[in-house]
Design a protein around this motif. Structure first.
Motif, short mmCIF file in Angstrom:
data_model
loop_
_atom_site.label_atom_id
_atom_site.label_comp_id
_atom_site.label_asym_id
_atom_site.label_seq_id
_atom_site.Cartn_x
_atom_site.Cartn_y
_atom_site.Cartn_z
N ALA A 1 0.82 -1.20 0.00
CA ALA A 1 0.00 0.00 0.00
C ALA A 1 0.86 1.26 0.00
O ALA A 1 0.57 2.22 -0.72
N GLU A 2 1.93 1.25 0.77
CA GLU A 2 2.80 2.42 0.83
C GLU A 2 3.51 2.64 -0.51
O GLU A 2 3.64 3.77 -0.97
N GLU A 3 3.97 1.56 -1.13
CA GLU A 3 4.64 1.69 -2.42
C GLU A 3 3.66 2.17 -3.49
O GLU A 3 4.01 2.97 -4.35
N ALA A 4 2.42 1.70 -3.44
CA ALA A 4 1.42 2.10 -4.43
C ALA A 4 1.09 3.58 -4.31
O ALA A 4 0.79 4.23 -5.31
N GLN A 5 1.15 4.12 -3.10
CA GLN A 5 0.85 5.54 -2.91
C GLN A 5 1.93 6.43 -3.48
O GLN A 5 1.67 7.57 -3.84
N THR A 6 3.16 5.93 -3.59
CA THR A 6 4.25 6.76 -4.10
C THR A 6 4.31 6.79 -5.61
O THR A 6 4.93 7.67 -6.19
N VAL A 7 3.64 5.84 -6.27
CA VAL A 7 3.66 5.78 -7.73
C VAL A 7 2.36 6.36 -8.27
O VAL A 7 1.28 5.91 -7.90
N PRO A 8 2.45 7.37 -9.14
CA PRO A 8 1.21 7.94 -9.68
C PRO A 8 0.50 6.95 -10.60
O PRO A 8 1.13 6.19 -11.32
N GLY A 9 -0.81 6.97 -10.57
CA GLY A 9 -1.61 6.13 -11.45
C GLY A 9 -1.96 4.77 -10.90
O GLY A 9 -2.65 4.00 -11.55
N ILE A 10 -1.51 4.44 -9.70
CA ILE A 10 -1.85 3.15 -9.10
C ILE A 10 -2.87 3.40 -8.00
O ILE A 10 -2.58 4.08 -7.02
N ASP A 11 -4.06 2.87 -8.19
CA ASP A 11 -5.13 3.02 -7.21
C ASP A 11 -5.59 1.61 -6.80
O ASP A 11 -6.34 0.96 -7.53
N LEU A 12 -5.10 1.14 -5.67
CA LEU A 12 -5.40 -0.22 -5.24
C LEU A 12 -6.88 -0.40 -4.91
O LEU A 12 -7.44 -1.48 -5.13
N GLY A 13 -7.52 0.61 -4.40
CA GLY A 13 -8.95 0.53 -4.10
C GLY A 13 -9.76 0.34 -5.37
O GLY A 13 -10.68 -0.49 -5.42
N LYS A 14 -9.41 1.09 -6.40
CA LYS A 14 -10.10 0.98 -7.69
C LYS A 14 -9.88 -0.40 -8.28
O LYS A 14 -10.81 -1.01 -8.82
N ARG A 15 -8.68 -0.93 -8.17
CA ARG A 15 -8.40 -2.26 -8.69
C ARG A 15 -9.21 -3.32 -7.95
O ARG A 15 -9.72 -4.25 -8.56
N ALA A 16 -9.34 -3.18 -6.66
CA ALA A 16 -10.11 -4.15 -5.87
C ALA A 16 -11.58 -4.12 -6.27
O ALA A 16 -12.21 -5.17 -6.44
N VAL A 17 -12.13 -2.93 -6.42
CA VAL A 17 -13.54 -2.80 -6.82
C VAL A 17 -13.74 -3.37 -8.22
O VAL A 17 -14.71 -4.10 -8.47
N ASN A 18 -12.84 -3.07 -9.14
CA ASN A 18 -12.97 -3.58 -10.51
C ASN A 18 -12.89 -5.10 -10.55
O ASN A 18 -13.59 -5.74 -11.34
N LEU A 19 -12.05 -5.68 -9.72
CA LEU A 19 -11.93 -7.14 -9.68
C LEU A 19 -13.25 -7.78 -9.26
O LEU A 19 -13.73 -8.73 -9.88
N VAL A 20 -13.87 -7.23 -8.22
CA VAL A 20 -15.15 -7.76 -7.74
C VAL A 20 -16.24 -7.53 -8.78
O VAL A 20 -17.05 -8.43 -9.07
N MET A 21 -16.29 -6.34 -9.38
CA MET A 21 -17.31 -6.04 -10.39
C MET A 21 -17.16 -6.95 -11.60
O MET A 21 -18.16 -7.41 -12.17
N ASP A 22 -15.94 -7.22 -12.02
CA ASP A 22 -15.72 -8.12 -13.15
C ASP A 22 -16.25 -9.52 -12.85
O ASP A 22 -16.87 -10.15 -13.70
N ALA A 23 -16.01 -9.99 -11.65
CA ALA A 23 -16.49 -11.32 -11.26
C ALA A 23 -18.02 -11.35 -11.23
O ALA A 23 -18.64 -12.31 -11.72
N LEU A 24 -18.64 -10.33 -10.68
CA LEU A 24 -20.10 -10.28 -10.61
C LEU A 24 -20.71 -10.16 -12.00
O LEU A 24 -21.73 -10.79 -12.31
#
Length: 60
Positions: free
Chosen positions: A6-29
Protein backbone atom coordinates in the motif's frame (compact mmCIF):
# COMPACT_ATOMS: atom_id res chain seq x y z
CA UNK A 1 -2.69 -6.60 1.79
CA UNK A 2 0.76 -5.96 3.23
CA UNK A 3 1.35 -2.41 4.41
CA UNK A 4 4.49 -2.21 2.25
CA UNK A 5 2.44 -2.75 -0.93
CA UNK A 6 0.00 0.00 0.00
CA UNK A 7 2.80 2.42 0.83
CA UNK A 8 4.64 1.69 -2.42
CA UNK A 9 1.42 2.10 -4.43
CA UNK A 10 0.85 5.54 -2.91
CA UNK A 11 4.25 6.76 -4.10
CA UNK A 12 3.66 5.78 -7.73
CA UNK A 13 1.21 7.94 -9.68
CA UNK A 14 -1.61 6.13 -11.45
CA UNK A 15 -1.85 3.15 -9.10
CA UNK A 16 -5.13 3.02 -7.21
CA UNK A 17 -5.40 -0.22 -5.24
CA UNK A 18 -8.95 0.53 -4.10
CA UNK A 19 -10.10 0.98 -7.69
CA UNK A 20 -8.40 -2.26 -8.69
CA UNK A 21 -10.11 -4.15 -5.87
CA UNK A 22 -13.54 -2.80 -6.82
CA UNK A 23 -12.97 -3.58 -10.51
CA UNK A 24 -11.93 -7.14 -9.68
CA UNK A 25 -15.15 -7.76 -7.74
CA UNK A 26 -17.31 -6.04 -10.39
CA UNK A 27 -15.72 -8.12 -13.15
CA UNK A 28 -16.49 -11.32 -11.26
CA UNK A 29 -20.10 -10.28 -10.61
CA UNK A 30 -20.61 -9.16 -14.20
CA UNK A 31 -19.24 -12.44 -15.54
CA UNK A 32 -21.54 -14.41 -13.23
CA UNK A 33 -24.54 -12.42 -14.47
CA UNK A 34 -23.51 -12.93 -18.10
CA UNK A 35 -23.24 -16.69 -17.58
CA UNK A 36 -26.71 -16.82 -16.00
CA UNK A 37 -28.20 -14.80 -18.87
CA UNK A 38 -26.52 -17.00 -21.49
CA UNK A 39 -27.87 -20.15 -19.82
CA UNK A 40 -31.39 -18.70 -19.94
CA UNK A 41 -31.07 -17.62 -23.57
CA UNK A 42 -29.65 -20.95 -24.74
CA UNK A 43 -32.19 -23.18 -22.97
CA UNK A 44 -34.77 -24.36 -25.54
CA UNK A 45 -37.27 -25.02 -22.75
CA UNK A 46 -37.63 -21.25 -22.32
CA UNK A 47 -39.09 -20.83 -25.82
CA UNK A 48 -42.45 -21.90 -27.25
CA UNK A 49 -42.40 -24.88 -29.62
CA UNK A 50 -43.43 -22.58 -32.49
CA UNK A 51 -40.12 -20.73 -32.10
CA UNK A 52 -37.98 -23.86 -32.19
CA UNK A 53 -36.59 -25.50 -35.29
CA UNK A 54 -34.96 -28.92 -35.32
CA UNK A 55 -32.38 -29.28 -38.06
CA UNK A 56 -31.77 -32.68 -39.60
CA UNK A 57 -30.08 -34.14 -42.63
CA UNK A 58 -29.01 -31.60 -45.27
CA UNK A 59 -30.62 -28.67 -43.40
CA UNK A 60 -27.94 -28.82 -40.67
Amino acid sequence: MPREHAEEAQTVPGIDLGKRAVNLVMDALTLTLEIEQAELALDPANYPVENQLTLAGSSC
